[in-house]
Design an enzyme around this catalytic site. Structure first.
Site, PDB file in Angstrom:
ATOM      1  N   CYS A 156      87.850  19.538  -6.681  1.00  0.00           N
ATOM      2  CA  CYS A 156      88.782  19.344  -7.985  1.00  0.00           C
ATOM      3  C   CYS A 156      89.773  17.770  -7.575  1.00  0.00           C
ATOM      4  CB  CYS A 156      90.137  20.609  -7.906  1.00  0.00           C
ATOM      5  SG  CYS A 156      89.354  21.837  -8.577  1.00  0.00           S
TER       6      CYS A 156
HETATM    7  N1  COA Z   1      94.883  41.573 -13.209  1.00  0.00           N
HETATM    8  C1  COA Z   1      95.760  42.289 -12.758  1.00  0.00           C
HETATM    9  N2  COA Z   1      96.026  42.334 -11.432  1.00  0.00           N
HETATM   10  C2  COA Z   1      95.160  41.842 -10.115  1.00  0.00           C
HETATM   11  C3  COA Z   1      94.558  40.678 -11.049  1.00  0.00           C
HETATM   12  C4  COA Z   1      94.017  40.720 -12.398  1.00  0.00           C
HETATM   13  N3  COA Z   1      93.384  39.903 -12.593  1.00  0.00           N
HETATM   14  N4  COA Z   1      93.986  40.111 -10.026  1.00  0.00           N
HETATM   15  C5  COA Z   1      94.585  40.313  -9.014  1.00  0.00           C
HETATM   16  N5  COA Z   1      95.351  41.206  -8.787  1.00  0.00           N
HETATM   17  C6  COA Z   1      96.471  41.962  -8.248  1.00  0.00           C
HETATM   18  C7  COA Z   1      95.282  41.967  -7.034  1.00  0.00           C
HETATM   19  O1  COA Z   1      94.669  42.886  -6.652  1.00  0.00           O
HETATM   20  C8  COA Z   1      96.515  42.454  -5.334  1.00  0.00           C
HETATM   21  O2  COA Z   1      96.778  43.377  -5.741  1.00  0.00           O
HETATM   22  P1  COA Z   1      97.834  44.012  -4.587  1.00  0.00           P
HETATM   23  O3  COA Z   1      98.910  43.125  -4.087  1.00  0.00           O
HETATM   24  O4  COA Z   1      98.097  45.795  -4.604  1.00  0.00           O
HETATM   25  O5  COA Z   1      96.324  43.975  -3.350  1.00  0.00           O
HETATM   26  C9  COA Z   1      97.658  41.898  -6.413  1.00  0.00           C
HETATM   27  O6  COA Z   1      97.621  41.572  -8.065  1.00  0.00           O
HETATM   28  C10 COA Z   1      97.914  39.912  -6.316  1.00  0.00           C
HETATM   29  O7  COA Z   1      96.760  39.497  -6.123  1.00  0.00           O
HETATM   30  P2  COA Z   1      96.020  37.998  -5.272  1.00  0.00           P
HETATM   31  O8  COA Z   1      95.315  37.984  -5.502  1.00  0.00           O
HETATM   32  O9  COA Z   1      97.165  38.206  -3.789  1.00  0.00           O
HETATM   33  O10 COA Z   1      96.965  37.201  -6.423  1.00  0.00           O
HETATM   34  P3  COA Z   1      98.156  35.598  -6.393  1.00  0.00           P
HETATM   35  O11 COA Z   1      99.369  35.817  -6.691  1.00  0.00           O
HETATM   36  O12 COA Z   1      97.521  35.107  -5.133  1.00  0.00           O
HETATM   37  O13 COA Z   1      97.836  34.937  -7.584  1.00  0.00           O
HETATM   38  C11 COA Z   1      95.845  33.143  -7.789  1.00  0.00           C
HETATM   39  C12 COA Z   1      95.960  34.649  -7.775  1.00  0.00           C
HETATM   40  C13 COA Z   1      94.423  32.900  -8.064  1.00  0.00           C
HETATM   41  C14 COA Z   1      96.256  33.233  -9.592  1.00  0.00           C
HETATM   42  C15 COA Z   1      97.166  32.401  -6.790  1.00  0.00           C
HETATM   43  O14 COA Z   1      95.763  32.917  -5.370  1.00  0.00           O
HETATM   44  C16 COA Z   1      96.486  31.002  -7.070  1.00  0.00           C
HETATM   45  O15 COA Z   1      96.277  30.601  -8.063  1.00  0.00           O
HETATM   46  N6  COA Z   1      96.260  30.343  -5.689  1.00  0.00           N
HETATM   47  C17 COA Z   1      95.988  28.788  -5.665  1.00  0.00           C
HETATM   48  C18 COA Z   1      94.956  28.541  -5.924  1.00  0.00           C
HETATM   49  C19 COA Z   1      94.331  26.782  -6.249  1.00  0.00           C
HETATM   50  O16 COA Z   1      94.687  26.623  -6.411  1.00  0.00           O
HETATM   51  N7  COA Z   1      92.895  26.938  -6.555  1.00  0.00           N
HETATM   52  C20 COA Z   1      92.263  25.507  -6.219  1.00  0.00           C
HETATM   53  C21 COA Z   1      91.291  25.477  -6.531  1.00  0.00           C
HETATM   54  S1  COA Z   1      90.659  24.597  -7.111  1.00  0.00           S
END
Ligand code: COA
Length: 376
Positions: A156
Site C-alpha cells: 500500500c
Molecule cells: N458483517 C457483519 N459482521 C462482521 C463482518 C461483516 N462483514 N465482518 C466481521 N464481522 C463481525 C466479526 O465477526 C466480529 O464479531 P464478534 O465481535 O462477535 O467477534 C465483529 O464484527 C468485529 O469484527 P472485526 O474484524 O474486529 O472488525 P473491525 O472493527 O476490526 O473492522 C476492519 C474490520 C478490516 C474494517 C478493520 O480491522 C480495519 O480496517 N483494519 C485496518 C485495515 C488496514 O488498514 N489494512 C491495511 C491494508 S492495506
C-alpha cells in the site's frame, strides 16, 4: 541538485461499481449455498456455518460505501466470487498497462509534457500481473516514453516509495522527468469469500508526473521533502509467489494465497507508527500543524484516517483539509492517497503546504511534503 515538483496527476477509474448492498447480497447468497452444501457437517458439529455480512457493519467499521472494479459480474456471482477477465495474448496490452496508459495520458496532458520527454516510468503497485517483462517497460512502450522503466512493490505504500525514488533521481540529475504509476487491481488478489474483509478493496490506477521544478510550465506542487520507513510484520500478508508449485499442497485453493490480514492488530500497530512518522517528518522540516493545509492519507479505513488527522492537526480536521475518497473507491492500496491528492488539490493557494501519506503491509509508511505553486 535540482528541485523536483509534481506537475501532473491522472486517475483511471474503472466503470463498474459495486455498492455495499450488492456486495452483501451476493456474499450472503454464497454463505447460504456453502451452508447448504455442508449442512451435514454443520449439523454434526464438524464445521462452523458461515455468518451473513451486513451493510451496517461495513459502513460503521470502514466508512466504505462503494468500490470500483475491473469486473463486477464474477465478483457478484456466488458460484465464482472473483473477477472474471479474459486471457490476453502476449502482443496485446496487459490489464495493468492498459489502466496505466489512461492515467499517464491525463498526467502528461495536465503537465503539458510530451511522452518522449519522460526519462523513466516506475510502476509501483502492491501486485504485478507477471514477473517479467516489467509492467513499467510495457507502459513505456505503450505511452512512448524514453529512457527506462522498472517495477517496484511496497504494497500500500508503493506510491510514496515510487515518488521518493523518482524525486531523488531528479534531484541527483540522472533523469529530468518521471512517471510514477500505480495500477491497483486489488480485486484480483482479494478474498471476496471472507466476511471479515470482503468489503475492503477496489480497483483504480493513478499516475504522477514528477519533473524538475525549473521545467514546470504551470501550477504544480514542489516536493519539499520525502520520508520512508518499514518495519517487518506478518499481519498483512499474501503467500502467493513463484515458489508455490514447489511446495506440496500450495497449488490448492488456499486462503493464504490471497490477501490476509489481522485487521484489529493492523489498526492498533499501524496507527502509532504512522502518527509518529508524520510528526517526525513535519518536525524535521520545521512544519507546524497550523502550517499544514491538507492531508491526503492512505484510504483504508475512515476511523483510522479520522484518528491520524486529529493527531497530526491537533484538532479534528475539516473534510476539506483531510479529504477521503474511500467511501466511493474502498481501499485501492497504493493508489488511494494519490486519488485523494489528484481530486482534492486544485483549489489550494500559492504557498499552501500539504502532506501525502501512504501506509500498509511491510509494515511500510511513506510521506511526501508538497507546497503549492500557483504558477511556473
Ligand atoms: N458483517 C457483519 N459482521 C462482521 C463482518 C461483516 N462483514 N465482518 C466481521 N464481522 C463481525 C466479526 O465477526 C466480529 O464479531 P464478534 O465481535 O462477535 O467477534 C465483529 O464484527 C468485529 O469484527 P472485526 O474484524 O474486529 O472488525 P473491525 O472493527 O476490526 O473492522 C476492519 C474490520 C478490516 C474494517 C478493520 O480491522 C480495519 O480496517 N483494519 C485496518 C485495515 C488496514 O488498514 N489494512 C491495511 C491494508 S492495506
Amino acid at each position: 541538485m535540482h528541485q523536483p515538483a509534481i506537475t501532473g496527476t491522472g486517475v483511471f477509474t474503472p466503470a463498474e461499481v459495486i455498492s455495499n448492498d450488492e456486495l452483501v447480497h451476493s456474499f450472503n447468497a454464497y454463505a447460504d449455498r456453502m451452508n447448504a452444501r455442508h449442512a451435514a457437517a454443520i449439523a454434526a458439529g464438524e464445521a462452523e456455518p458461515m455468518q451473513h455480512s451486513s451493510v451496517e457493519f461495513i459502513v460503521q467499521a470502514s466508512g466504505i460505501e462503494n468500490r470500483r472494479v475491473v469486473n463486477k459480474s464474477g465478483i457478484l456471482d456466488p458460484e465464482v466470487m472473483h473477477p472474471l477477465l479474459r486471457a490476453r495474448a502476449d502482443d496485446e496490452p496487459g490489464l495493468m498497462a492498459e489502466m496505466a496508459v489512461a492515467a499517464c495520458s491525463d498526467a502528461l496532458e495536465m503537465a503539458g509534457v510530451a511522452p518522449a520527454e519522460v526519462d523513466a516510468v516506475i510502476c509501483a503497485a502492491s501486485n504485478h500481473e507477471r514477473p517479467y517483462p516489467a509492467i513499467a517497460v510495457e507502459i513505456q512502450n505503450l505511452v512512448g516514453t524514453s529512457g527506462f522503466g522498472f517495477d517496484m512493490n511496497v504494497a500500500c505504500s508503493s506510491a510514496t516509495f515510487g515518488i521518493q525514488a523518482a524525486a531523488d533521481m531528479i534531484r541527483a540529475g540522472s533523469i529530468r522527468k518521471a512517471l510514477v504509476v500505480n495500477p491497483e487491481v486489488c480485486s484480483g488478489h482479494h478474498e471476496w469469500r471472507d466476511r471479515d474483509c470482503h468489503f475492503i478493496f477496489g480497483d483504480v490506477c493513478t499516475a504522477t508526473l514528477i519533473e524538475r521544478e525549473a521545467d514546470a510550465t504551470g501550477p504544480h506542487f514542489t516536493i519539499r521533502s520525502t520520508r520512508l520507513a518499514t518495519e517487518f510484520s506478518n499481519n498483512i500478508r499474501n503467500n502467493n509467489g513463484f515458489l508455490r508449485r514447489t511446495r506440496p499442497g500450495h497449488m490448492e485453493d488456499r486462503r493464504d494465497m490471497l490477501f490476509v490480514q489481522e485487521g484489529r492488530k493492523v489498526f492498533k500497530q499501524v496507527l502509532p507508527l504512522v502518527c509518529a512518522h508524520i510528526a517526525g517528518h513535519m518536525k524535521d522540516e520545521g512544519i507546524e500543524a497550523a502550517d499544514l493545509k491538507r492531508l491526503w492519507l492512505h484510504q483504508a479505513n475512515k476511523t483510522m484516517n479520522d484518528f491520524i488527522g486529529k493527531k497530526v492537526m491537533g484538532r479534528t480536521p475539516t473534510p476539506e483539509e483531510q479529504p477521503n475518497i474511500l467511501q466511493d473507491y474502498a481501499n485501492t492500496s497504493s493508489a488511494g492517497s494519490i486519488v485523494a491528492f489528484a481530486q482534492h488539490s486544485d483549489d489550494m493557494a500559492d504557498g499552501d503546504i500539504g502532506l501525502i501519506c501512504s501506509f500498509g503491509a511491510g509494515y511500510s509508511v511513506g510521506s511526501v511534503i508538497v507546497e503549492r505553486k500557483s504558477a511556473a
